[in-house]
Design a protein around this motif. Structure first.
Motif: not given
Length: 384
Positions: A78, A112, A115
Motif C-alpha cells: 500500500c 497488506y 506500505c
C-alpha cells in the motif's frame, strides 16, 4: 500476504514453483491511502454498528471490498500518504493531514504487508508526525519504507521473504510540499533523485535482494496522462538501474502502465481510498496492480494485470428533508467493481452503470501507452 498461498483461478497457481518449478510469486499494489474527514465520520458510523475498532473508529467495513484481491497476493503493497495521529485524535485534513491510526489496522486486515511512506505529506508534522506514523504501522504489523525515525532505520533496506524470494521495497517522493527534513536529518524521508534511487537499488542488491520494487510518489495531480518528468525518469530507471517494478501514486487519478525495456511502470494507480472535498468522478476511481513474477534465467519475467476499484460516496442530504435521494448509496465503500458486478447483490441500476463506467475508463487509461501489446489486461473482466 507474506505467509499466504496463491489460489487457483485469476490469482495464479497453487504450485509455489509454478509449472516450470522455478520461483514465482504475486504482488498486489494500490494507490494513495488518504483519509479525509468524511471517511473518519464513516468509520465512526460503522463502529457503532460493528462494535469493533478503537476509540469508536472502525475502517474495516469501508475497506473490506478489496480483501478478496489483496489477501490472495503473496505480497500486498500500500501507499500510506498522510501522517497518522493518536487513536482519539485530534485529526486534521488538507493541507496538513493527521488521520486516525485505526486505518492501519484495516489495511493489515485486508491483506497488506507493507506500505511506502515517502510522500508530499510525510513531513506535514515534522519528526513527531513521522514517528507517530511509523509507530502506528508497526503496531498494526505493517512493514514500511520511505521515512525513518533514526538514521540507522533509514539506512536499513526493507527486504521481505516472499515465498523464499528476497524482495526489497524502496520508496521516494518528488516533494515535501515546501517543507524540509530537520537540519542534520536528511535521512528522515527519501527525496526522489535518480542517483539516490540507483544507489538504494545497488545497496538492496548488496544486502541480498533478488527483486527490487520501487514505490514512487510523482506526477501531476488529477492528470491521467503521465507528465514529461514522469516519462523521463521512468526511462532512466528502466535503463540505468536494475529495478524490477515501479509503482506510482500521487495523481489521485488512474494513469497508464507501460513496459519499458522489460520493466513495468505503473505511472499512477489513483486512489485506493480517499474522499476529496470536490469529488471529480475520476478521484473515486482507482486500480490495484497485480503482478506475477516468474524466475527467468538470471532475471524475472513479470506479467502485469489490474483490478479497477471505485469508492462509493453518498450524496449530500436534501437541505429541507435531511434525507438522501431515493436509491442513493448511504455509505462510503471501497469496491472491486468487476467482482461487485459479478455478485450483483443489491446493486441499483445507477451503481451498475457507474461501476461499468469506472471499469471501462480505467481500462482505456491503463492501455493508452501500449500495455496491451505486452499482455496487460484486467485480472477479471466484466460479466457479460
Amino acid at each position: 500476504m507474506l505467509s499466504g498461498v496463491v489460489a487457483c483461478g485469476p490469482f495464479g497457481s497453487d504450485d509455489a514453483g509454478g509449472a516450470s518449478g522455478k520461483p514465482t510469486f504475486t504482488v498486489a499494489a494500490a494507490g494513495d491511502v488518504l483519509i479525509h474527514q468524511e471517511l473518519t465520520d464513516q468509520a465512526r458510523k460503522d463502529a457503532q454498528k460493528t462494535g469493533k475498532g478503537e476509540k469508536g473508529i472502525d475502517f474495516g467495513p469501508m475497506m473490506e471490498g478489496v480483501k478478496p484481491v489483496i489477501s490472495k497476493a503473496d505480497l500486498g503493497i500500500c501507499h500510506f500518504e498522510p501522517v497518522a495521529g493518536k487513536p482519539e485524535g485530534p485529526f486534521e485534513g488538507f493541507p496538513n493531514f493527521v488521520v486516525p491510526p485505526q486505518i492501519t489496522t484495516a489495511l493489515k486486515d485486508v491483506g497488506y504487508d507493507t506500505c511506502s511512506t515517502a510522500s508530499n505529506h510525510v513531513l506535514d508534522h515534522g519528526p513527531d508526525g513521522v514517528k507517530d506514523t511509523l509507530d502506528a504501522l508497526d503496531k498494526a504489523g505493517l512493514k514500511h519504507t520511505g521515512s525513518a525515525r533514526t538514521q540507522e532505520e533509514a539506512e536499513k533496506t526493507l527486504i521481505m521473504d516472499v515465498k523464499g524470494v528476497k524482495v526489497a521495497q524502496l520508496s521516494f517522493t518528488f516533494s515535501f510540499n515546501g517543507k524540509e527534513p530537520p537540519k542534520g536529518k536528511p535521512w528522515m524521508a527519501n527525496f526522489m533523485k535518480l542517483d539516490a534511487i540507483a544507489a538504494a537499488e545497488k545497496k538492496a542488491r548488496a544486502d541480498g535482494a533478488e527483486v527490487v520494487i520501487l514505490s514512487v510518489h510523482w506526477g501531476r495531480e488529477h492528470w491521467a496522462n503521465p507528465s514529461r518528468p514522469q516519462l523521463t525518469l521512468a526511462r532512466q530507471i528502466a535503463r540505468k538501474t536494475g529495478i524490477d517494478l515501479v509503482i506510482g501514486h500521487h495523481a489521485h487519478v488512474v494513469q497508464p502502465m507501460e513496459k519499458i525495456d522489460g520493466t513495468w511502470i505503473a505511472y499512477g494507480l489513483g486512489n485506493q481510498i480517499a474522499r476529496h472535498d470536490v469529488p471529480t468522478g475520476l478521484t473515486e476511481e482507482g486500480a490495484i496492480g497485480w503482478f506475477e513474477f516468474h524466475k527467468s534465467g538470471k532475471g524475472w519475467d513479470v506479467q502485469a494485470r489490474y483490478v479497477p476499484t471505485f469508492v462509493d460516496i453518498p450524496p449530500k442530504a436534501d437541505d429541507e428533508t435531511g434525507k438522501l435521494p431515493k436509491g442513493a448509496v448511504t455509505d462510503h465503500r471501497l469496491v472491486d467493481v468487476a467482482r461487485a458486478l459479478r455478485k450483483n447483490e443489491g446493486l441499483t441500476s445507477e451503481q451498475r452503470a457507474r461501476y461499468r463506467i469506472a471499469f471501462e475508463r480505467t481500462e482505456g487509461t491503463m492501455l493508452n501507452r501500449g500495455g496491451a501489446q505486452n499482455g496487460l489486461r484486467p485480472l477479471q473482466g466484466l460479466p457479460g
